[in-house]
Write a protein that holds these residues in place. Structure first.
Motif, mmCIF file in Angstrom:
data_model
loop_
_atom_site.group_PDB
_atom_site.id
_atom_site.type_symbol
_atom_site.label_atom_id
_atom_site.label_comp_id
_atom_site.label_asym_id
_atom_site.label_seq_id
_atom_site.Cartn_x
_atom_site.Cartn_y
_atom_site.Cartn_z
ATOM 1 N N PHE A 21 0.858 -1.180 0.000
ATOM 2 C CA PHE A 21 0.000 0.000 0.000
ATOM 3 C C PHE A 21 0.894 1.230 0.000
ATOM 4 C CE2 PHE A 21 -3.272 -2.926 1.573
ATOM 5 C CZ PHE A 21 -4.373 -2.498 0.843
ATOM 6 N N ASP A 22 0.679 2.095 -0.972
ATOM 7 C CA ASP A 22 1.439 3.336 -1.070
ATOM 8 C C ASP A 22 0.741 4.396 -0.235
ATOM 9 O OD1 ASP A 22 2.790 5.647 -1.752
ATOM 10 O OD2 ASP A 22 2.871 5.193 -3.898
ATOM 11 N N ARG A 23 1.418 4.842 0.826
ATOM 12 C CA ARG A 23 0.823 5.823 1.737
ATOM 13 C C ARG A 23 1.516 7.178 1.620
ATOM 14 N NH1 ARG A 23 -0.167 4.384 7.548
ATOM 15 N NH2 ARG A 23 -2.185 5.348 7.097
ATOM 16 N N LYS A 27 -2.948 8.311 1.755
ATOM 17 C CA LYS A 27 -4.023 7.373 1.461
ATOM 18 C C LYS A 27 -3.441 5.988 1.215
ATOM 19 C CE LYS A 27 -6.951 10.924 -0.674
ATOM 20 N NZ LYS A 27 -7.693 11.340 -1.897
ATOM 21 N N ASN A 28 -4.288 4.973 1.347
ATOM 22 C CA ASN A 28 -3.845 3.598 1.104
ATOM 23 C C ASN A 28 -4.104 3.221 -0.352
ATOM 24 O OD1 ASN A 28 -3.190 3.392 3.821
ATOM 25 N ND2 ASN A 28 -5.144 2.474 4.369
ATOM 26 N N LYS A 29 -3.106 3.440 -1.205
ATOM 27 C CA LYS A 29 -3.224 3.095 -2.618
ATOM 28 C C LYS A 29 -2.646 1.709 -2.847
ATOM 29 C CE LYS A 29 -1.887 4.617 -7.254
ATOM 30 N NZ LYS A 29 -1.102 5.610 -8.043
#
Length: 281
Positions: A21-23, A27-29
């Protein structure tokens, strides 16, 4: 500028799943999940980690946290590429991942792996492990190997595509003239493999095996859901991606007024839940 990536790893015996998850922007992408196969859990874990970095043009400096789960995670005792990690209980990961993938706030999460595990999950609460059954993907592989001479689930799935249950399963209307549930006697199973014929083909037997495993998983899930007075059951795990799952569970939905759901990326439910646990802190 480095990114803030939370990585989840689900370590199996020879297959490891990984997701991130890219934060970076708060945000949690979701980063597309993937898996690798290897001869042992340590090799597969390192291989999966390397593949995630290469496929997404990431560096070790981009990784802010690593969360690991799964039966093979106990073999990991040292940092991965000098990155420390945290262990998360597989049942908690199942619950978090199932709710995330389905978009539900409350559900039974049924993880269909080698065996089958059930948890009751509710938003902002700790998932409750409910038990499960030894019937699962391992059952399908073992019986297929003995009965069909093949142990690749994808091959069994392809074989079952042209199979029929008419020469395999005993249906309610085979033994009773009474329509126990109006409109469903022709599809209700009285006994799995209770009507096996000498004329049954390998295709029929393959479908019968898949149907038996899914019906067993389905019924224990229904019993669990009734205990919590809910209808939503989310199916995750490798077995949930088998093509015949949709047909079997759609029938159970109609017969028992349930809402079985197989979300996109269902086979990655546990590893997504592991990563989400790292995003919570």
């Amino acid at each position: 500028m480095s990114k803030k990536i939370v990585v989840g790893i689900d370590v199996g015996g020879s297959t490891t799943k990984i997701v991130g998850f890219d934060r970076t922007e708060g945000k949690n992408k979701l980063i597309e999940p993937l898996f690798v196969r290897a001869t042992d859990p340590i090799t597969s874990a390192y291989g999966a980690f390397g593949k995630l970095l290469v496929n997404n043009d990431l560096s070790l400096e981009d990784i802010s946290k690593v969360m690991v789960t799964g039966v093979g995670s106990s073999y990991l005792t040292k940092p991965l590429y000098d990155l420390p990690f945290e262990h998360i209980e597989e049942f908690r990961a199942n619950g978090l991942g199932g709710l995330y993938l389905s978009g539900l706030d409350r559900a039974i999460i049924t993880s269909c792996g080698t065996g089958t595990a059930l948890v009751y999950a509710e938003k902002d609460k700790s998932p409750v492990y409910l038990g499960g059954t030894g019937v699962g993907g391992g059952t399908l592989v073992g019986l297929s190997k003995k009965m069909l001479g093949m142990d690749n689930i994808q091959h069994v799935e392809e074989l079952a595509a042209t199979g029929s249950l008419n020469k395999v399963d005993l249906k309610i209307n085979d033994i009773s003239k009474q329509d126990l549930i109006p409109g469903f006697s022709d599809t209700m199973t009285a006994s799995n493999f209770g009507n096996i014929s000498d004329l049954a083909t390998k295709n029929d037997i393959a479908l019968g095996l898949i149907n038996m495993v899914f019906e067993t998983i389905g019924m224990i899930s229904i019993f669990a859901a009734r205990n919590y007075s809910i209808k939503d059951v989310v199916l995750t795990g490798n077995l949930s991606s088998v093509a015949q799952a949709d047909s079997v569970f759609s029938t159970l939905n109609r017969m028992f007024d349930m809402n079985f759901t197989i979300p996109e990326n269902s086979q990655f439910g546990t590893v997504i839940g592991a990563a989400l646990a790292g995003c919570e802190a």
